[in-house]
Enzyme design. Structure first.
Site, PDB file in Angstrom:
ATOM      1  CD1 TRP A 125      31.713  70.015  47.141  1.00 50.07           C
ATOM      2  CD2 TRP A 125      32.227  67.846  47.283  1.00 50.07           C
ATOM      3  NE1 TRP A 125      32.534  69.715  46.082  1.00 50.07           N
ATOM      4  CE2 TRP A 125      32.872  68.388  46.139  1.00 50.07           C
ATOM      5  CE3 TRP A 125      32.402  66.496  47.584  1.00 50.07           C
ATOM      6  CZ2 TRP A 125      33.683  67.626  45.301  1.00 50.07           C
ATOM      7  CZ3 TRP A 125      33.211  65.740  46.738  1.00 50.07           C
ATOM      8  CH2 TRP A 125      33.839  66.293  45.616  1.00 50.07           C
TER       9      TRP A 125
ATOM     10  CE1 TYR B 157      33.546  70.809  42.291  1.00 53.03           C
ATOM     11  CE2 TYR B 157      31.545  71.162  43.575  1.00 53.03           C
ATOM     12  CZ  TYR B 157      32.337  70.345  42.789  1.00 53.03           C
ATOM     13  OH  TYR B 157      31.921  69.074  42.487  1.00 53.03           O
TER      14      TYR B 157
ATOM     15  CD  GLU C  69      30.273  63.074  44.679  1.00 56.08           C
ATOM     16  OE1 GLU C  69      29.713  62.975  45.782  1.00 56.08           O
ATOM     17  OE2 GLU C  69      30.182  64.095  43.964  1.00 56.08           O
TER      18      GLU C  69
END
Length: 201
Positions: free
Chosen positions: A60, A30, A52
């Site tokens: 995350w 990522y 988010e």
């Protein structure tokens, strides 16, 4: 892996990354290919605002692992489709073990899809968000030097709330700005620093 100067870690491929992107293969991929690259399409930006919001209070990595399930559950984050979700859809999503099952955040995704559509006559979500790009970007040597919010993220948060968005606090919006390349918070020694094309160091 060996530590490099300035807070990064040199991987077995010889590339320097921050610690958070160095150990987990999914986070590393990522970081190398997506994080900090410009997002200038409505669907992509709506997806990131939604994720988010779901990330708040979680890591995350958790969201990233669940992203395929999120995309399936929310019809690839097409705003028009999500905006039409009903309470039956909310209940369906609350039974979906593949995503984060939080009623408020699911409803926020629907609310924000409607708000995204409402922005179209005024130029759309992308132009609305990107107008808050700051004049300068941080130049951190270590993770500790990266802010968690800024005057621009606070202003963006306030403006989005004014247009009906929810779960768009200043800290969440700063993370969004980092993720979509509006600011470059790659550590100065990272191999990704300056690669977005938005900022020239």
């Amino acid at each position: 892996m060996a530590s490099a100067d300035h807070g990064t870690i040199v991987g077995d491929d010889g590339l320097s990354r921050p610690p958070w992107a160095s150990a987990d293969p999914l986070l590393r991929e990522y970081y190398d290919t997506e994080w900090g690259m410009p997002v200038r399409d409505e669907q992509g930006l709506y997806e990131r605002i939604t994720l988010e919001a779901f990330q708040a209070g979680l890591s995350w990595a958790t969201i990233l692992r669940k992203r395929p399930a999120f995309r399936a559950a929310f019809h690839n984050f097409q705003p028009d489709t999500v905006a039409a979700f009903t309470e039956d859809d909310v209940e369906r999503l609350l039974l979906d073990a593949g995503i984060v099952r939080n009623r408020q955040k699911i409803r926020a995704a629907i609310t924000n899809a409607k708000a995204t559509i409402d922005l179209r006559p005024d130029g759309g979500l992308v132009d609305f968000v990107w107008q808050f790009q700051p004049a300068a970007t941080p130049q951190p040597l270590t993770h500790a030097e990266i802010p968690t919010k800024s005057p621009e993220s606070l202003a963006l948060s306030k403006a989005l709330r004014g247009r009906g968005f929810v779960f768009v606090g200043a800290v969440t919006m700063y993370a969004l700005m980092e993720a979509i390349g509006m600011i470059d918070t790659h550590l100065l020694n990272s191999h990704r620093r300056g690669t977005s094309g938005v900022w020239a160091d």
